[in-house]
Design a protein around this motif. Structure first.
Motif, PDB file in Angstrom:
ATOM      1  N   LYS A 183       0.911  -0.954   0.147  1.00 57.29           N
ATOM      2  CA  LYS A 183       0.123   0.424  -0.299  1.00 57.29           C
ATOM      3  C   LYS A 183       0.868   1.024   0.144  1.00 57.29           C
ATOM      4  O   LYS A 183       0.415   2.440   0.800  1.00 57.29           O
ATOM      5  CB  LYS A 183      -0.779   0.345   1.200  1.00 57.29           C
ATOM      6  N   GLU A 184       2.468   1.250  -0.854  1.00 58.57           N
ATOM      7  CA  GLU A 184       2.749   2.820  -0.315  1.00 58.57           C
ATOM      8  C   GLU A 184       2.818   3.180  -1.855  1.00 58.57           C
ATOM      9  O   GLU A 184       2.725   4.893  -1.466  1.00 58.57           O
ATOM     10  CB  GLU A 184       4.195   1.953  -1.085  1.00 58.57           C
ATOM     11  N   LYS A 185       1.572   2.933  -2.965  1.00 59.94           N
ATOM     12  CA  LYS A 185       1.210   3.872  -3.638  1.00 59.94           C
ATOM     13  C   LYS A 185      -0.419   4.367  -3.942  1.00 59.94           C
ATOM     14  O   LYS A 185      -0.735   3.379  -3.176  1.00 59.94           O
ATOM     15  CB  LYS A 185       1.840   3.096  -4.661  1.00 59.94           C
ATOM     16  N   SER A 186      -0.974   5.453  -4.131  1.00 57.37           N
ATOM     17  CA  SER A 186      -1.987   4.903  -4.639  1.00 57.37           C
ATOM     18  C   SER A 186      -2.947   3.650  -5.303  1.00 57.37           C
ATOM     19  O   SER A 186      -2.427   3.221  -5.924  1.00 57.37           O
ATOM     20  CB  SER A 186      -2.658   6.291  -5.320  1.00 57.37           C
ATOM     21  N   TYR A 187      -4.164   4.054  -5.054  1.00 55.28           N
ATOM     22  CA  TYR A 187      -5.379   3.316  -5.165  1.00 55.28           C
ATOM     23  C   TYR A 187      -4.885   3.033  -7.220  1.00 55.28           C
ATOM     24  O   TYR A 187      -4.985   2.429  -7.984  1.00 55.28           O
ATOM     25  CB  TYR A 187      -6.584   3.204  -5.695  1.00 55.28           C
ATOM     26  N   GLU A 188      -4.870   3.992  -7.671  1.00 55.73           N
ATOM     27  CA  GLU A 188      -5.245   4.386  -9.329  1.00 55.73           C
ATOM     28  C   GLU A 188      -3.985   3.777  -9.858  1.00 55.73           C
ATOM     29  O   GLU A 188      -3.124   3.516 -10.689  1.00 55.73           O
ATOM     30  CB  GLU A 188      -4.875   6.673  -9.281  1.00 55.73           C
ATOM     31  N   GLU A 189      -2.556   4.345  -9.704  1.00 54.06           N
ATOM     32  CA  GLU A 189      -1.800   4.227  -9.812  1.00 54.06           C
ATOM     33  C   GLU A 189      -1.508   2.483 -10.076  1.00 54.06           C
ATOM     34  O   GLU A 189      -0.648   2.007 -10.970  1.00 54.06           O
ATOM     35  CB  GLU A 189      -0.576   4.039  -8.987  1.00 54.06           C
ATOM     36  N   TYR A 190      -1.711   1.915  -8.640  1.00 52.84           N
ATOM     37  CA  TYR A 190      -1.475  -0.135  -8.888  1.00 52.84           C
ATOM     38  C   TYR A 190      -2.834  -0.504 -10.152  1.00 52.84           C
ATOM     39  O   TYR A 190      -2.754  -1.086 -10.612  1.00 52.84           O
ATOM     40  CB  TYR A 190      -1.946  -0.079  -7.146  1.00 52.84           C
ATOM     41  N   PHE A 191      -4.378   0.064  -9.824  1.00 50.31           N
ATOM     42  CA  PHE A 191      -5.055   0.275 -10.750  1.00 50.31           C
ATOM     43  C   PHE A 191      -4.587   0.133 -12.591  1.00 50.31           C
ATOM     44  O   PHE A 191      -5.257  -0.355 -13.289  1.00 50.31           O
ATOM     45  CB  PHE A 191      -6.637   0.478 -10.549  1.00 50.31           C
ATOM     46  N   SER A 192      -4.029   1.447 -12.379  1.00 47.85           N
ATOM     47  CA  SER A 192      -3.274   1.409 -14.197  1.00 47.85           C
ATOM     48  C   SER A 192      -2.261   0.483 -14.430  1.00 47.85           C
ATOM     49  O   SER A 192      -2.533  -0.764 -14.928  1.00 47.85           O
ATOM     50  CB  SER A 192      -2.836   2.476 -13.738  1.00 47.85           C
ATOM     51  N   GLU A 193      -1.502  -0.208 -13.144  1.00 49.68           N
ATOM     52  CA  GLU A 193      -0.557  -0.871 -13.416  1.00 49.68           C
ATOM     53  C   GLU A 193      -1.035  -2.678 -13.775  1.00 49.68           C
ATOM     54  O   GLU A 193      -1.412  -3.277 -14.431  1.00 49.68           O
ATOM     55  CB  GLU A 193       0.056  -1.394 -12.448  1.00 49.68           C
ATOM     56  N   TYR A 194      -2.898  -2.669 -12.930  1.00 50.29           N
ATOM     57  CA  TYR A 194      -2.991  -3.795 -12.798  1.00 50.29           C
ATOM     58  C   TYR A 194      -3.774  -3.669 -14.780  1.00 50.29           C
ATOM     59  O   TYR A 194      -3.698  -4.525 -15.260  1.00 50.29           O
ATOM     60  CB  TYR A 194      -4.632  -3.846 -11.713  1.00 50.29           C
ATOM     61  N   GLU A 195      -4.992  -2.911 -14.703  1.00 53.20           N
ATOM     62  CA  GLU A 195      -5.050  -3.065 -15.796  1.00 53.20           C
ATOM     63  C   GLU A 195      -3.926  -3.040 -17.432  1.00 53.20           C
ATOM     64  O   GLU A 195      -4.953  -3.369 -18.320  1.00 53.20           O
ATOM     65  CB  GLU A 195      -5.873  -1.704 -16.775  1.00 53.20           C
TER      66      GLU A 195
END
Lengths: 211, 173
Positions: free
Chosen positions: B144-156
């Motif tokens: 949880k070091e980065k924001s949701y948006e950043e992680y979601f973008s990596e996931y997508e």
């Protein structure tokens, strides 16, 4: 006033009800069997095929049998016209239709028109269409019906069996039981969404109305 | 003394008979409400009970189908009255939800890798790579070091790359 008219998109619908079904089906017994054995395999009566390609169709067959679907005649060289289990070995003791998702569909439904067509009907949807027409499917299914999944029209890779459908919830859902990854009440809606998410929206899902 | 037993027996028999009668009437009452679409006077529990009763009935297929159709129509009508807006629960956009989504994807693909006999080996290999990538992403998201948006973008990004490859590979031998 609710108007129950669905403009549905369906790849195909095959009505086999003109064929006289040679069995009756007790849905409550089928449900009881799912509840008893979804996570506790009935190895006293049936072999576990998890290590031989998966146990999903073996479990669906067991549920249908528990509900009263009759075995066909035995033979040393069974085809899609046969469906029975007397032991684990293929041939006189077990048919491929008992354990194989594609063969099972060809027995109860058909593969491109060829099959035993022993069920009452079979709907073919693309996965995306199934999600778009989910209420139509909810309206059609009963406990013990079969949901078969395929990447193309010629084969199936997975078999699930309807355990329940939601009452008093929206969006509506259908709960399916399955073996291999064991579930009693897996959300069909979520599974279809997952398939779309994985790029399988143009692939297929088959609803086989057993009785 | 004998008379008392006889009277008690008669009361018992009458009581049982009455209970059965009331129970049967209640059952029929639900179905008459279902058939007349008297949905204001049926609860969802009544509808569930009617479904269970239907499943246990010995009706012919045609009779079963007819009753089930009426039942489902009543359920739909009641649901649409009670919940006029389809309550598609809004997907929460937070890291914890994304963690669950990634775990669920991993299970989905692991099931496919292990048991789907209809996919070719190239797809299977690609799915294995995707699962490895998802597992790596999961361990990062769990920090949880980065924001949701950043992680979601990596996931997508991972998901879309997989989908493109899957479409390409699925028809190859």
């Amino acid at each position: 006033m609710l108007i129950l008219v669905f403009a549905i998109t369906v790849v195909s619908y095959a009505d086999f009800s003109g064929n006289t079904t040679d069995y009756t089906f007790d849905r409550s017994k089928a449900k009881e069997y799912m509840e008893k054995y979804w996570n506790n395999y009935n190895i006293k009566d049936y072999a576990d095929f998890t290590a031989y390609g998966g146990d999903c169709t073996n479990f669906a067959s067991q549920v249908l049998r528990a509900g009263g679907v009759s075995f066909t005649s035995r033979t040393t060289n069974p085809t899609y016209n046969h469906w029975y289990y007397y032991g684990p070995n293929w041939g006189y003791d077990r048919t491929a239709t008992w354990t194989g998702a594609t063969e099972f569909r060809q027995h109860f439904g058909d593969i491109k028109g060829t099959g035993k067509k022993r069920a009452v009907s079979m709907y073919t949807f693309t996965v995306s269409e199934a999600l778009e027409n989910f209420d139509f499917i909810w309206l059609r299914v009963s406990e013990g019906d079969i949901i078969s999944h395929g990447h193309d029209l010629n084969s199936s890779y997975h078999t699930q069996i309807v355990y329940d459908y939601t009452i008093g919830a929206r969006p509506r859902d259908i709960k399916v039981a399955q073996h291999t990854a064991n579930y009693l009440d897996r959300s069909l809606r979520e599974y279809l969404e997952q398939r779309v998410n994985a790029g399988q929206g143009n692939e297929y899902v088959f609803l086989i109305e057993v009785w | 003394m004998k008379k008392i037993y006889v009277i008690l027996a008669i009361f018992l028999i009458c009581g049982i008979g009455l209970s059965i009668g009331v129970y049967a009437l209640q059952g029929e009452n639900i179905w008459s409400k279902i058939y007349s679409k008297d949905i204001d006077n049926i609860t969802f529990d009544d509808l569930k009970a009617a479904r269970d009763e239907l499943n246990k009935s010995n009706l012919s297929r045609e009779e079963f189908e007819e009753r089930e159709k009426k039942l489902k129509e009543a359920i739909m009508e009641k649901e649409e009255k009670e919940f006029p807006e389809i309550s598609v629960s809004e997907v929460k956009q937070d890291v914890d939800t994304l963690i669950e989504k990634i775990k669920s994807d991993i299970s989905f693909f692991e099931e496919s890798i292990k048991y789907d006999q209809t996919i070719n080996e190239k797809v299977r290999e690609r799915q294995k790579i995707h699962v490895d990538n998802l597992k790596k992403l999961l361990s990062e998201v769990e920090t949880k070091e980065k924001s949701y948006e950043e992680y979601f973008s990596e996931y997508e990004n991972l998901r879309l790359k997989y989908v493109v490859d899957y479409q390409k590979l699925r028809n190859e031998n």
